[in-house]
Design a protein around this motif. Structure first.
Motif, PDB file in Angstrom:
ATOM      1  N   GLN A 159       2.466   1.706  -3.247  1.00 15.62           N
ATOM      2  CA  GLN A 159       1.528   2.191  -4.253  1.00 15.62           C
ATOM      3  C   GLN A 159       1.348   3.703  -4.136  1.00 15.62           C
ATOM      4  O   GLN A 159       1.334   4.424  -5.132  1.00 15.62           O
ATOM      5  CB  GLN A 159       0.176   1.485  -4.103  1.00 15.62           C
ATOM      6  CG  GLN A 159      -0.797   1.805  -5.215  1.00 15.62           C
ATOM      7  CD  GLN A 159      -0.239   1.392  -6.569  1.00 15.62           C
ATOM      8  OE1 GLN A 159       0.137   0.247  -6.786  1.00 15.62           O
ATOM      9  NE2 GLN A 159      -0.138   2.344  -7.490  1.00 15.62           N
ATOM     10  N   PHE A 160       1.244   4.199  -2.910  1.00 16.71           N
ATOM     11  CA  PHE A 160       1.137   5.648  -2.704  1.00 16.71           C
ATOM     12  C   PHE A 160       2.392   6.340  -3.228  1.00 16.71           C
ATOM     13  O   PHE A 160       2.336   7.394  -3.851  1.00 16.71           O
ATOM     14  CB  PHE A 160       0.948   5.980  -1.216  1.00 16.71           C
ATOM     15  CG  PHE A 160      -0.347   5.469  -0.634  1.00 16.71           C
ATOM     16  CD1 PHE A 160      -1.426   5.197  -1.455  1.00 16.71           C
ATOM     17  CD2 PHE A 160      -0.485   5.278   0.734  1.00 16.71           C
ATOM     18  CE1 PHE A 160      -2.627   4.720  -0.921  1.00 16.71           C
ATOM     19  CE2 PHE A 160      -1.678   4.809   1.276  1.00 16.71           C
ATOM     20  CZ  PHE A 160      -2.740   4.518   0.445  1.00 16.71           C
ATOM     21  N   THR A 218      -6.504   2.746  -4.032  1.00 18.20           N
ATOM     22  CA  THR A 218      -5.878   1.771  -3.138  1.00 18.20           C
ATOM     23  C   THR A 218      -6.627   1.722  -1.810  1.00 18.20           C
ATOM     24  O   THR A 218      -6.873   0.661  -1.245  1.00 18.20           O
ATOM     25  CB  THR A 218      -4.405   2.145  -2.895  1.00 18.20           C
ATOM     26  OG1 THR A 218      -3.753   2.228  -4.156  1.00 18.20           O
ATOM     27  CG2 THR A 218      -3.709   1.107  -2.042  1.00 18.20           C
ATOM     28  N   ARG A 219      -7.016   2.897  -1.331  1.00 17.76           N
ATOM     29  CA  ARG A 219      -7.797   2.931  -0.089  1.00 17.76           C
ATOM     30  C   ARG A 219      -9.148   2.237  -0.254  1.00 17.76           C
ATOM     31  O   ARG A 219      -9.587   1.513   0.639  1.00 17.76           O
ATOM     32  CB  ARG A 219      -8.022   4.385   0.340  1.00 17.76           C
ATOM     33  CG  ARG A 219      -6.903   4.901   1.218  1.00 17.76           C
ATOM     34  CD  ARG A 219      -7.045   6.381   1.446  1.00 17.76           C
ATOM     35  NE  ARG A 219      -8.128   6.700   2.369  1.00 17.76           N
ATOM     36  CZ  ARG A 219      -7.960   7.455   3.445  1.00 17.76           C
ATOM     37  NH1 ARG A 219      -6.764   7.939   3.737  1.00 17.76           N
ATOM     38  NH2 ARG A 219      -8.966   7.757   4.224  1.00 17.76           N
ATOM     39  N   SER A 233      -8.374  12.646   1.011  1.00 23.96           N
ATOM     40  CA  SER A 233      -8.201  12.978  -0.398  1.00 23.96           C
ATOM     41  C   SER A 233      -8.722  14.377  -0.703  1.00 23.96           C
ATOM     42  O   SER A 233      -8.266  15.032  -1.626  1.00 23.96           O
ATOM     43  CB  SER A 233      -8.880  11.931  -1.285  1.00 23.96           C
ATOM     44  OG  SER A 233     -10.147  11.573  -0.799  1.00 23.96           O
ATOM     45  N   ALA A 234      -9.655  14.881   0.102  1.00 27.90           N
ATOM     46  CA  ALA A 234     -10.180  16.224  -0.149  1.00 27.90           C
ATOM     47  C   ALA A 234      -9.113  17.287   0.123  1.00 27.90           C
ATOM     48  O   ALA A 234      -9.100  18.340  -0.501  1.00 27.90           O
ATOM     49  CB  ALA A 234     -11.407  16.480   0.715  1.00 27.90           C
ATOM     50  N   ALA A 270       0.089  12.500  -2.931  1.00 27.15           N
ATOM     51  CA  ALA A 270      -0.293  11.089  -2.925  1.00 27.15           C
ATOM     52  C   ALA A 270      -0.357  10.539  -1.502  1.00 27.15           C
ATOM     53  O   ALA A 270      -1.293   9.819  -1.146  1.00 27.15           O
ATOM     54  CB  ALA A 270       0.685  10.281  -3.764  1.00 27.15           C
ATOM     55  N   SER A 275       2.363   6.446  -6.948  1.00 23.82           N
ATOM     56  CA  SER A 275       1.419   7.477  -7.368  1.00 23.82           C
ATOM     57  C   SER A 275       2.077   8.855  -7.237  1.00 23.82           C
ATOM     58  O   SER A 275       1.988   9.703  -8.128  1.00 23.82           O
ATOM     59  CB  SER A 275       0.159   7.394  -6.500  1.00 23.82           C
ATOM     60  OG  SER A 275      -0.682   8.489  -6.753  1.00 23.82           O
ATOM     61  N   THR A 312      -4.540   6.685  -8.033  1.00 21.35           N
ATOM     62  CA  THR A 312      -4.275   5.331  -7.523  1.00 21.35           C
ATOM     63  C   THR A 312      -4.266   5.311  -5.993  1.00 21.35           C
ATOM     64  O   THR A 312      -4.643   4.323  -5.392  1.00 21.35           O
ATOM     65  CB  THR A 312      -2.946   4.779  -8.059  1.00 21.35           C
ATOM     66  OG1 THR A 312      -1.927   5.760  -7.861  1.00 21.35           O
ATOM     67  CG2 THR A 312      -3.033   4.436  -9.523  1.00 21.35           C
ATOM     68  N   ALA A 313      -3.860   6.440  -5.364  1.00 17.72           N
ATOM     69  CA  ALA A 313      -3.848   6.456  -3.899  1.00 17.72           C
ATOM     70  C   ALA A 313      -5.266   6.271  -3.352  1.00 17.72           C
ATOM     71  O   ALA A 313      -5.491   5.443  -2.464  1.00 17.72           O
ATOM     72  CB  ALA A 313      -3.245   7.765  -3.394  1.00 17.72           C
ATOM     73  N   GLN A 314      -6.222   7.011  -3.908  1.00 18.52           N
ATOM     74  CA  GLN A 314      -7.609   6.896  -3.439  1.00 18.52           C
ATOM     75  C   GLN A 314      -8.153   5.493  -3.724  1.00 18.52           C
ATOM     76  O   GLN A 314      -8.833   4.903  -2.885  1.00 18.52           O
ATOM     77  CB  GLN A 314      -8.503   7.934  -4.137  1.00 18.52           C
ATOM     78  CG  GLN A 314      -8.273   9.372  -3.683  1.00 18.52           C
ATOM     79  CD  GLN A 314      -7.299  10.105  -4.579  1.00 18.52           C
ATOM     80  OE1 GLN A 314      -6.288   9.547  -5.002  1.00 18.52           O
ATOM     81  NE2 GLN A 314      -7.576  11.366  -4.874  1.00 18.52           N
ATOM     82  N   GLU A 328     -14.231   8.314  -1.161  1.00 10.12           N
ATOM     83  CA  GLU A 328     -13.049   9.102  -1.494  1.00 10.12           C
ATOM     84  C   GLU A 328     -13.403  10.169  -2.532  1.00 10.12           C
ATOM     85  O   GLU A 328     -14.406  10.037  -3.243  1.00 10.12           O
ATOM     86  CB  GLU A 328     -11.944   8.205  -2.067  1.00 10.12           C
ATOM     87  CG  GLU A 328     -11.380   7.206  -1.068  1.00 10.12           C
ATOM     88  CD  GLU A 328     -10.585   7.875   0.049  1.00 10.12           C
ATOM     89  OE1 GLU A 328     -10.008   8.954  -0.183  1.00 10.12           O
ATOM     90  OE2 GLU A 328     -10.557   7.324   1.161  1.00 10.12           O
ATOM     91  N   VAL A 329     -12.583  11.212  -2.622  1.00  6.46           N
ATOM     92  CA  VAL A 329     -12.811  12.233  -3.648  1.00  6.46           C
ATOM     93  C   VAL A 329     -11.516  12.509  -4.416  1.00  6.46           C
ATOM     94  O   VAL A 329     -10.433  12.129  -3.989  1.00  6.46           O
ATOM     95  CB  VAL A 329     -13.306  13.561  -3.043  1.00  6.46           C
ATOM     96  CG1 VAL A 329     -14.626  13.383  -2.341  1.00  6.46           C
ATOM     97  CG2 VAL A 329     -12.266  14.154  -2.107  1.00  6.46           C
ATOM     98  N   ALA A 361      -3.416  11.897   0.140  1.00 12.70           N
ATOM     99  CA  ALA A 361      -4.630  11.227  -0.342  1.00 12.70           C
ATOM    100  C   ALA A 361      -4.720   9.826   0.237  1.00 12.70           C
ATOM    101  O   ALA A 361      -5.798   9.326   0.528  1.00 12.70           O
ATOM    102  CB  ALA A 361      -4.633  11.168  -1.865  1.00 12.70           C
ATOM    103  N   GLY A 362      -3.558   9.197   0.418  1.00  3.68           N
ATOM    104  CA  GLY A 362      -3.545   7.826   0.900  1.00  3.68           C
ATOM    105  C   GLY A 362      -3.768   7.723   2.400  1.00  3.68           C
ATOM    106  O   GLY A 362      -4.517   6.858   2.861  1.00  3.68           O
ATOM    107  N   THR A 374       0.840  -1.198   0.000  1.00  2.71           N
ATOM    108  CA  THR A 374       0.000   0.000   0.000  1.00  2.71           C
ATOM    109  C   THR A 374       0.875   1.248   0.000  1.00  2.71           C
ATOM    110  O   THR A 374       0.681   2.170  -0.798  1.00  2.71           O
ATOM    111  CB  THR A 374      -0.915   0.006   1.238  1.00  2.71           C
ATOM    112  OG1 THR A 374      -1.695  -1.165   1.220  1.00  2.71           O
ATOM    113  CG2 THR A 374      -1.818   1.208   1.235  1.00  2.71           C
TER     114      THR A 374
END
Lengths: 291, 389, 332
Positions: free
Chosen positions: A7-8, B218-219, A260-261, A252, A11, B214-216, B204-205, A255-256, A4
């Motif tokens: 992956q972040f 993945t979550r 994410s906002a 990233a 990204s 991809t980060a969102q 997620e947004v 968001a991870g 994980t």
């Protein structure tokens, strides 16, 4: 867990490399004139949109790309020749407003010449993801990183080893001084715009398979690129790349792990904190102010 | 200052015309004033891929109707302003249409924000207003002078959740764009999920111009028990979501909203879009509709007319503008003129109007007039839409 | 040394205020008042009033921003956020908490003032483009918060406001609003002219010339930069509050980066370091897009060309260049 995080990180690296490529062009024009070129994002857009339409006309990608880069460079020279050079010794802010006008103009031309749709370019090496420890990355991201790296090396060589590059730096230190030792100011300006437009176009083309492109694509790329260039330290190519990576990874990771906002806000908070401690960016020189 | 001068001249001109009509009550048809149709659309800016086709449709069909003699012997006169997607500009241009151009009816508001900026002005000026935007808030609660043609985001969410349920799934993860369309769609999805026994397990947004999500995703993938993913957004975002989805190798069913119901989405997302399901109007799958479908003739003709003229795909958004124009003109025709109160009443009485978006039957309580049947569930197969129901 | 200048500045400032009222430069203020009073004769309808009111609101922000850009020489790419905060403070406090409008406006102004003061010191330590970046970042962060916290701000679709009510009077209608904005603009210009004409203004101008030079002769540069920053931010917040009530709605876009760029463009377009230049810039760039609508698809091409042409041929801005031309013409 590791996958994980990885992956972040991937990204972030993808985003960072995109921002870095967008940011590099800012440093060239800044080096020659201390001007922030607000139309830099539009150079990226022109490169990508021209490639899309040339490919649409049936040209192979290998031919469309150099043609599109040439078109963008020509636009850059025209901008310098007809808008920046005639402004002469106008203040830096005045020239910045000229570049804002140019960005509006170029977007206007793009929507008339092309269209208002989104377009995709085919990925250069396919879309089969590369998998590392359970995290994946697209081959195109590697292209973006590779091109950023090549661009820094090329710029380092240009400013450090070539006469034209050194002349550009001389102009940035002292316009009058450079003029006195016989540097052709006008040609330096034209060259700097051609170079940064061409480099911008290459950037726009390489990122288009990931981000898509449209006549408005330059707005976001310009803003992120500017952030990357300032965070890294203006006029420093390596700095722009470093700045881009920091912004991209911050977005990233935020968001991870956070929200994410607020990912874009997190990136800007980091920029503010960095500037608070390093007022000239990550790799910027502590410049002495002229009195 | 020049603008005010010319505005003054138009006012004087209109005054002179009115005077001429009073002096010659039996003036021939040629002297009849035109029917003035005003439109405020987001022709440029972030929503230009919605507003641009809308403008093209209005221009094309106003021109055609005029060539056929207009409505009730009166020509149509179209005024389109571009708000660039900015709500305050939409408000200014709506004032311009009402006060300066003196239009009889307003079509537009490409996005929910621009529509909502214009709504109070239309209500105050008591002028019929047909919006081309999606959100439920435009017609709920019902506003006397405000109507809309596109399906609401709530209808879309209901259609998607019904399909999820049909597959025997119940745990959905949402990923939506944090701008107007996506946010409103997200809120409606959360609202109606319960009705279908659906549980939202992740939320997620992303921003409309993000390059990588991809980060969102993945979550979302790591959310416990997730069985399907639903993306609400339009433009390039959903295409990036779809590509990243494939990149991460996620195999759960992916749903999109009606915001991407155009071939453009399939083109941008490429092979990654295979298997994606979304609710779409009849127009999108015109050639696949059974011949008995009431919409078949309308959507096929509209599609052909638009595509022959502009050489680009007629999207659902183009269709919304067409429906809006035709509902307005039919109401003016039934009202026998442009008296605003009568026209408003007639729009409200629109019944069994077959448009590109579905069969419209409005009422005092329903200023949109579409039912969930207006949507068809489609799936992307081999780069094209396949009709599921 | 710094404190010396400081101590003598305070009484001089007070005397300066009274005297400035009678100075010839207040003639400009009189002319502006005359234009504002007579303009309605040329406004044929509500739409024309709407354009005039928006131009006036932009002019108020630009007069304030010009103190920072034109006089203190500090660029801000985040002023739309202050405008937006003022607007949202009014919107949220009046609609969700039932505050009276004037109280909400004042609260918004104080909030923005405190915020601007808190960030001013660290941010204004930065120079040139780094300062631009920091203000840009600040503005973007604020607009993201406004966009995201929809439980209180209404999110991307914005927030609706009721009519402005002051002491039981409902202020609505274009003529009323034209009056409110006109008077506010006059007050802002009066404030700005006095500030510029006071020792504060002289210190600011010294700052613009060369900051180190100003420091050497004992000007507490940081103090004056902070002052200009806070004053311009508060003015933007007040204009934002008025806008929110006038338009009846506010969306996050009004607080965004593009709006900030537009404001800076207006100041430079009209002419930096000239209060009336800022007004001319704001008015021309508000009216221009309305005129260019006639060009339809070519609108942004024409706007871009006009901006480039003006800045190339009138490097010091539309108003300042024309004023200089008029002066030299009269002399010869």
């Amino acid at each position: 867990m590791t996958s994980t995080f990885l992956q972040f990180l991937f990204s972030g690296l993808t985003l960072g490399a995109i921002y870095a490529l967008a940011g590099l062009g800012f440093s060239i024009i800044y080096n020659a004139s201390h001007v922030i070129n607000f139309a830099q994002g539009e150079f990226l857009m022109i490169g990508a949109m021209a490639t899309v339409s040339l490919v649409g006309l049936g040209l192979p990608l290998e031919l469309a790309i150099p043609l599109a880069v040439a078109i963008a460079a020509a636009v850059g020279v025209a901008l310098a020749r007809f808008a920046v050079v005639p402004a002469g010794d106008a203040s830096v802010v005045t020239v910045i407003i000229i570049t804002i006008g140019a960005s509006i103009l170029l977007r206007g031309v793009a929507q008339v010449v092309w269209d208002k749709e989104f377009h995709a370019l085919p990925a250069f090496s396919g879309t089969v993801p590369i998998s590392v420890l359970g995290a994946t990355m697209l081959p195109q991201s590697l292209w973006v990183m590779g091109v950023s790296l090549a661009a820094i090396l090329a710029l380092g060589w240009f400013f450090g080893r070539t006469m034209a590059g050194k002349a550009m730096l001389a102009v940035s230190y002292s316009r009058l001084g450079a003029q006195l030792v016989g540097v052709p100011i006008r040609r330096v300006l034209l060259t700097s715009f051609a170079l940064s437009a061409g480099l911008g176009a290459i950037g726009g083309i390489v990122v288009a398979p990931i981000t898509f492109t449209s006549y408005e694509a330059g707005v976001m790329l310009g803003l992120k690129g500017f952030s990357a260039a300032v965070l890294g330290g203006l006029g420093n190519g390596l700095g722009a790349v470093l700045g881009g990576l920091v912004v991209g990874i911050a977005e990233a990771m935020s968001a991870g792990y956070l929200s994410s906002a607020y990912k874009d806000a997190t990136a800007f908070v980091i920029i503010l904190v960095v500037l608070f401690f390093l007022p000239n960016g990550l790799l910027g020189h502590k410049g002495s102010e002229r009195v | 200052m020049k603008a005010y001068g010319s505005g003054l001249r138009t006012t004087l001109g209109a005054g002179a015309l009115a005077l001429a009509l009073v002096l010659h009550p039996t003036a021939p048809d040629a002297a009849e004033p035109p029917i003035k149709i005003g439109a405020v659309l987001s022709v440029t800016g972030g929503a230009s891929f919605l507003g641009d086709p809308e403008k093209k449709v209005l221009e094309l069909f106003v021109d055609r109707i005029n060539k056929d003699g207009g409505v009730k012997g009166r020509k149509l006169q179209l005024t389109v302003y571009d708000d660039g997607g900015a709500a305050d500009k939409a408000a200014s241009f709506t004032k311009r249409l009402i006060d300066s151009d003196g239009v009889d009816i307003i079509i537009g508001g490409t996005t929910t924000a621009t529509t909502m900026a214009a709504v109070p002005l239309a209500e105050k000026a008591e002028i019929p207003f047909i919006s081309l935007a999606g959100a439920v808030v435009i017609v709920e609660p019902v506003k006397k002078w405000v109507f809309k043609t596109p399906h609401t985001d709530r209808l879309a969410a209901e259609k998607v959740f019904a399909d999820v349920k049909k597959r025997g799934l119940s745990k959905v993860a949402l990923i939506s764009e944090d701008a107007g369309f996506g946010k409103s769609g997200h809120d409606q999805s959360v609202l109606v999920a319960k009705d279908f026994g659906i549980e939202i397990v992740a939320d997620e947004v992303y921003s409309p111009k993000d390059s990588d999500v991809t980060a969102q995703l993945t979550r979302l993938r790591n959310a416990p028990g997730v069985q399907a993913v639903f993306n609400f957004g339009f433009g390039q975002g959903p295409a990036i979501v779809t590509r990243n989805y494939q990149q991460l190798g996620i195999t759960l069913p992916l749903y999109q909203s009606h915001g991407v119901a155009s071939k453009e989405y399939i083109k941008l997302a490429g092979p990654a879009s295979e298997g994606v399901r979304l609710p779409a109007s009849g127009l999108v799958i015109a050639d696949q509709l059974p011949a008995a479908d009431p919409q078949k003739a309308v959507v096929t003709t509209f599609k052909k007319t638009y595509e022959d003229t502009y050489r680009m795909e007629a999207s659902a958004f183009a269709g919304h503008a067409y429906d809006g124009l035709l509902i307005a003109l039919a109401a003016i025709d039934r009202a026998g003129g442009t008296d605003k109160v009568k026209v408003r009443d007639e729009i409200e009485k629109t019944a069994n109007f077959v448009g590109t978006g579905g069969v419209v039957t409005m009422s005092a309580k329903d200023h949109m007039g579409l039912t969930p049947d207006a949507f068809h569930m489609v799936e992307v197969r081999k780069g094209d839409w396949a009709l599921l129901d | 040394m710094t404190s010396d200048v400081h101590a003598s500045a305070a009484p001089a400032r007070r005397g300066g205020l009274a005297r400035a009222l009678l100075r010839p430069r207040t003639g400009g203020l009189g002319l502006l008042a005359l234009v504002i009073a007579l303009l309605p004769l040329a406004l044929p309808n509500a739409y024309a009033y709407d354009v005039a009111i928006n131009a006036g609101l932009n002019a108020i922000v630009c007069v304030g921003l010009n103190l920072l850009i034109g006089y203190a020489g500090q660029i801000s790419l985040g002023h739309a956020a202050f405008f937006g905060l003022g607007a949202y403070a009014s919107g949220i406090l009046t609609t969700r908490y039932g505050w009276p409008a004037p109280g909400a406006l004042a609260a918004g102004a104080v909030l923005v003032g405190v915020l601007a003061f808190a960030v001013a010191r660290p941010v204004l330590r930065l120079k040139g483009h780094y300062l631009a970046m920091a203000t840009l970042g600040l503005g973007v962060i604020i607009s993201i918060v406004l966009n995201t916290e929809s439980w209180i701000t209404g999110g991307p679709d914005g927030l609706m406001l009721d009519d402005l009510t002051v002491l039981g009077w409902t202020l609505a209608g274009d003529h009323t609003w034209y009056g409110i904005v006109g008077v506010t603009l006059l007050l802002t210009v009066w404030l700005a002219l006095n500030l510029i004409d006071s020792p504060v203004g002289r210190a600011l101008r010294a700052l613009h010339g060369t900051e180190i030079g100003a420091q050497v002769v004992g000007v507490d540069t940081a103090h004056y930069k902070v002052l200009a920053f806070v004053v311009s931010a508060v003015i933007a917040a007040v204009a934002g509050s008025l806008f929110a009530h006038y338009a009846g709605m506010i969306t996050p876009g009004k607080a965004g980066f593009m709006k900030s760029v537009e404001l800076v463009t207006m100041v430079v377009f009209g002419g930096m370091a000239s209060t009336f230049g800022a007004i001319v810039g704001a008015v021309s760039l508000t009216v221009l897009p309305q005129l260019l609508v006639a060009f339809e698809d070519y609108e942004s091409i024409v706007l871009g060309l006009i901006m480039i042409g003006t800045m190339v041929f009138m490097r010091r801005g539309l108003f300042v260049t024309l004023l200089d031309l008029a002066k030299s013409w009269r002399r010869s």
